[in-house]
Design a protein around this motif. Structure first.
Motif, mmCIF file in Angstrom:
data_model
loop_
_atom_site.group_PDB
_atom_site.id
_atom_site.type_symbol
_atom_site.label_atom_id
_atom_site.label_comp_id
_atom_site.label_asym_id
_atom_site.label_seq_id
_atom_site.Cartn_x
_atom_site.Cartn_y
_atom_site.Cartn_z
ATOM 1 N N ASP A 180 -5.099 14.044 0.381
ATOM 2 C CA ASP A 180 -3.949 13.475 1.090
ATOM 3 C C ASP A 180 -4.111 11.971 1.288
ATOM 4 N N LEU A 181 -5.326 11.554 1.656
ATOM 5 C CA LEU A 181 -5.562 10.119 1.833
ATOM 6 C C LEU A 181 -5.369 9.355 0.523
ATOM 7 N N SER A 182 -5.840 9.951 -0.559
ATOM 8 C CA SER A 182 -5.666 9.302 -1.865
ATOM 9 C C SER A 182 -4.197 9.196 -2.237
ATOM 10 N N GLU A 183 -3.430 10.259 -1.967
ATOM 11 C CA GLU A 183 -2.002 10.226 -2.271
ATOM 12 C C GLU A 183 -1.268 9.195 -1.416
ATOM 13 N N GLN A 184 -1.650 9.101 -0.142
ATOM 14 C CA GLN A 184 -1.023 8.113 0.735
ATOM 15 C C GLN A 184 -1.343 6.688 0.276
ATOM 16 N N LYS A 185 -2.572 6.476 -0.170
ATOM 17 C CA LYS A 185 -2.948 5.151 -0.676
ATOM 18 C C LYS A 185 -2.123 4.788 -1.910
ATOM 19 N N SER A 207 2.247 1.862 -4.470
ATOM 20 C CA SER A 207 3.467 1.942 -5.276
ATOM 21 C C SER A 207 4.642 1.328 -4.544
ATOM 22 N N THR A 208 4.746 1.598 -3.235
ATOM 23 C CA THR A 208 5.844 1.041 -2.442
ATOM 24 C C THR A 208 5.767 -0.478 -2.400
#
Length: 265
Positions: free
Chosen positions: A68-73, A78-79
């Motif tokens: 989850d932390l990797s996906e949030q990073k 990307s944003t």
């Protein structure tokens, strides 16, 4: 307690060993002690299984959290990249829209400011017709006007190659008419509308060089500045706008030039 029991006690741990020792020491209670020993072993096995399950769950939770932390990073990066790209694209879109607006306004001026040729000669009579046989035929002026009008129509409808050909043909055949400077300006518009600013710059400069006091001179000079600006020649563009304000201070293009000097340069 026998030597074998003592060794078993040391190897298996105190609880199983104690139960085995009790069973060996009391033959009459052998069956009950064995059952107790089996129950104790089952209990230990259950505890070990529970601990293993807990460790497995904890490991899975940790793995899920890391994912989850990797996906949030990745989402944040990307944003940020998207926001930067969007800002750049917005600025470019505004520049394109501004250029199109300038182009539309210039075309509107070409179409609206052109006055139809006025005839100052008296009504034709048989004598005057005969006397004026050596004069320029009226059909020539009409054909020239039609040529200019067709080129302007092609320009406003996006047929830039045809419009450019029409304007240049007009200039070749009618270099000294009232519409000649407009035709030269229109040639510049054909290139400007296609974002070919280097070619447009050459055409616009011809207006000021050949008709410095013509009604197209302020607009052509303003477009020279815009071309220089879009070609990255900011200092030259500023100088051109300042020259426009100085030479034609009351023109609408002079006000546009003041705005650009104050805001963008």
């Amino acid at each position: 307690m026998t030597a074998r029991a003592s060794a078993h006690f040391r190897k298996a741990g105190w609880l199983p060993a104690l139960l085995i020792a009790a069973a060996l020491g009391t033959p009459g209670c052998y069956t009950a002690e064995v059952a107790l020993l089996k129950s104790g072993l089952d209990s230990l096995r259950t505890q070990v299984d529970v601990m293993s399950a807990r460790d497995s769950v904890s490991a899975q939770v940790i793995a899920d959290t890391q994912r989850d932390l990797s996906e949030q990073k990745d989402l944040i990066l990307s944003t940020r990249a998207t926001a930067t790209s969007t800002s750049r694209e917005t600025a470019e879109s505004l520049d394109r829209m501004e250029g199109k607006l300038d182009d539309i306004m210039a075309r509107f001026r070409i179409a609206s400011e052109r006055q139809p040729p006025r005839s100052t000669s008296p009504p034709a009579t048989p004598d005057s017709t005969a006397a004026g046989s050596a004069a320029k035929p009226a059909a020539t002026t009409g054909n020239a006007t039609q040529l200019y009008d067709q080129a302007t129509t092609d320009l406003t409808q996006g047929r830039y190659a045809m419009a450019l050909t029409g304007y240049r043909t007009y200039l070749q055949k009618n270099p000294d008419t009232d519409l000649a400077d407009n035709a030269q300006y229109g040639a510049g518009e054909c290139f400007f509308a296609q974002a070919r600013f280097d070619s447009a710059l050459v055409e616009y400069k011809q207006v000021g060089a050949r008709w410095p006091g013509g009604d197209r001179a302020p607009a052509a000079l303003y477009k020279v500045g815009l071309c220089q600006e879009r070609l990255g020649r900011k200092d030259e563009a500023k100088q051109t706008f300042e020259d426009l304000v100085k030479r034609f201070p009351q023109s609408g293009e002079a006000q546009l030039a003041r705005d650009r000097i104050g805001v963008k340069l």
